[in-house]
Scaffold this motif. Structure first.
Motif, PDB file in Angstrom:
ATOM      1  N   UNK A  96      -0.849   2.334   4.301  1.00 19.54           N
ATOM      2  CA  UNK A  96      -1.516   1.102   3.877  1.00 19.54           C
ATOM      3  C   UNK A  96      -2.320   1.393   2.613  1.00 19.54           C
ATOM      4  N   UNK A  97      -2.192   0.546   1.605  1.00 17.16           N
ATOM      5  CA  UNK A  97      -2.910   0.763   0.351  1.00 17.16           C
ATOM      6  C   UNK A  97      -4.409   0.484   0.490  1.00 17.16           C
ATOM      7  N   UNK A  98      -4.811  -0.150   1.589  1.00 12.54           N
ATOM      8  CA  UNK A  98      -6.220  -0.478   1.791  1.00 12.54           C
ATOM      9  C   UNK A  98      -6.948   0.587   2.622  1.00 12.54           C
ATOM     10  N   UNK A  99      -6.387   0.920   3.797  1.00 16.79           N
ATOM     11  CA  UNK A  99      -7.062   1.870   4.693  1.00 16.79           C
ATOM     12  C   UNK A  99      -6.448   3.272   4.645  1.00 16.79           C
ATOM     13  N   UNK A 100      -5.330   3.431   3.905  1.00 19.99           N
ATOM     14  CA  UNK A 100      -4.638   4.718   3.759  1.00 19.99           C
ATOM     15  C   UNK A 100      -4.088   5.278   5.072  1.00 19.99           C
ATOM     16  N   UNK A 101      -3.980   4.452   6.072  1.00 21.19           N
ATOM     17  CA  UNK A 101      -3.390   4.879   7.342  1.00 21.19           C
ATOM     18  C   UNK A 101      -1.873   4.978   7.200  1.00 21.19           C
ATOM     19  N   UNK A 102      -1.312   6.124   7.617  1.00 25.27           N
ATOM     20  CA  UNK A 102       0.139   6.269   7.562  1.00 25.27           C
ATOM     21  C   UNK A 102       0.802   5.286   8.511  1.00 25.27           C
ATOM     22  N   UNK A 103       1.886   4.684   8.053  1.00 28.83           N
ATOM     23  CA  UNK A 103       2.583   3.673   8.844  1.00 28.83           C
ATOM     24  C   UNK A 103       3.641   4.320   9.727  1.00 28.83           C
ATOM     25  N   UNK A 104       3.810   3.772  10.898  1.00 32.85           N
ATOM     26  CA  UNK A 104       4.859   4.260  11.785  1.00 32.85           C
ATOM     27  C   UNK A 104       6.163   3.527  11.466  1.00 32.85           C
ATOM     28  N   UNK A 105       7.247   3.983  12.069  1.00 35.31           N
ATOM     29  CA  UNK A 105       8.566   3.420  11.775  1.00 35.31           C
ATOM     30  C   UNK A 105       8.614   1.918  12.059  1.00 35.31           C
ATOM     31  N   UNK A 106       7.948   1.490  13.130  1.00 36.48           N
ATOM     32  CA  UNK A 106       7.967   0.073  13.501  1.00 36.48           C
ATOM     33  C   UNK A 106       7.238  -0.806  12.484  1.00 36.48           C
ATOM     34  N   UNK A 107       6.401  -0.174  11.653  1.00 33.75           N
ATOM     35  CA  UNK A 107       5.673  -0.926  10.629  1.00 33.75           C
ATOM     36  C   UNK A 107       6.471  -1.061   9.335  1.00 33.75           C
ATOM     37  N   UNK A 108       7.614  -0.378   9.265  1.00 28.36           N
ATOM     38  CA  UNK A 108       8.349  -0.297   8.003  1.00 28.36           C
ATOM     39  C   UNK A 108       9.728  -0.940   8.046  1.00 28.36           C
ATOM     40  N   UNK A 109      10.032  -1.696   9.087  1.00 22.84           N
ATOM     41  CA  UNK A 109      11.320  -2.374   9.175  1.00 22.84           C
ATOM     42  C   UNK A 109      11.284  -3.601   8.263  1.00 22.84           C
ATOM     43  N   UNK A 110      12.136  -3.629   7.231  1.00 25.08           N
ATOM     44  CA  UNK A 110      12.098  -4.757   6.287  1.00 25.08           C
ATOM     45  C   UNK A 110      12.199  -6.110   6.982  1.00 25.08           C
ATOM     46  N   UNK A 111      11.425  -7.064   6.534  1.00 22.31           N
ATOM     47  CA  UNK A 111      11.366  -8.438   7.035  1.00 22.31           C
ATOM     48  C   UNK A 111      10.793  -8.514   8.452  1.00 22.31           C
TER      49      UNK A 111
END
Length: 229
Positions: free
Chosen positions: A39-54
């Motif tokens: 996340x560009x705001x909190x810098x928390x690394x995203x998990x796979x479920x957060x990165x599925x397009x749409x």
């Protein structure tokens, strides 16, 4: 089976568009190939479920899972358009792979132009090289009609670029489309882009003096022309 091919390409396109956003966001700042998304705001690394397009955007209701900041809807729209941009690409064909590279390069330029009203020439360098090679290989096929369709528009953009009424990026994109596809295709793409821009202008409160990022509209016009081919 054709619909399976289309859906597969659409999903591939959304992934490519999502990565294009990451490239523009991190260009010149950090690695955009091997490092994890965050996340560009909190810098928390995203998990796979957060990165599925749409899908992730819809599930998370356009917000970061961790800090709940609103994620701009432009990311969702870019992924959606990316899906249609690569919808007809045959990834088993060398020619279509070249087309995919051209489309991806222009998508990078469109995203950059939307965000900062300019783009680095290196973003479209692959597309420029491919288009120049294509026109040289097919130089003998150029007809008088092709020249009539190309020269007036090219000279117009060149004149307006010299006068600084439009950016040099528009001229570069026009050359790429003309050389790789053909002049008629490029002209129709720019006509469609102009109509789309006019619709947005009439339907919004855009100021006449406000600079407009035109390349995103060119990309929308490009998608429409590709789908209509």
């Amino acid at each position: 089976m054709k619909w399976i091919f289309g859906i597969s390409n659409f999903l591939i396109g959304t992934c490519l568009a999502s990565h294009a956003c990451v490239i523009i966001e991190r260009l010149g700042k950090e690695d955009f190939i091997f490092s994890r998304s965050k996340c560009t705001n909190c810098n928390q690394q995203l998990c796979l479920l957060d990165e599925i397009p749409l899908i992730s955007y819809l599930i998370l209701k356009g917000r970061c899972r961790y800090c709940k900041i609103h994620i701009p809807c432009e990311y969702f729209l870019t992924e959606f358009l990316g899906g249609f941009a690569f919808y007809k690409i045959d990834f088993s064909s060398i020619h279509d792979i070249c087309t995919a590279i051209v489309l991806f390069s222009l998508l990078l330029a469109a995203i950059s132009d939307y965000q900062v009203q300019e783009f680095d020439i290196t973003l479209v360098l692959p597309a420029l090289v491919i288009s120049l090679q294509h026109i040289m290989n097919n130089f003998y096929r150029i007809s008088t009609t092709d020249l009539i369709e190309f020269l007036p528009i090219f000279l117009f953009f060149l004149f307006e670029t010299v006068r600084k009424k439009c950016g040099s990026g528009d001229l570069i994109v026009y050359l790429i489309l003309s050389f790789y596809f053909n002049s008629k295709f490029a002209n129709l793409t720019f006509l469609t882009a102009s109509i789309a821009l006019l619709i947005v202008f009439l339907g919004s409160k855009m100021s006449k003096k406000e600079p407009v990022a035109f390349i995103p509209f060119i990309y929308i016009g490009l998608i429409i022309q590709l789908l209509c081919k």
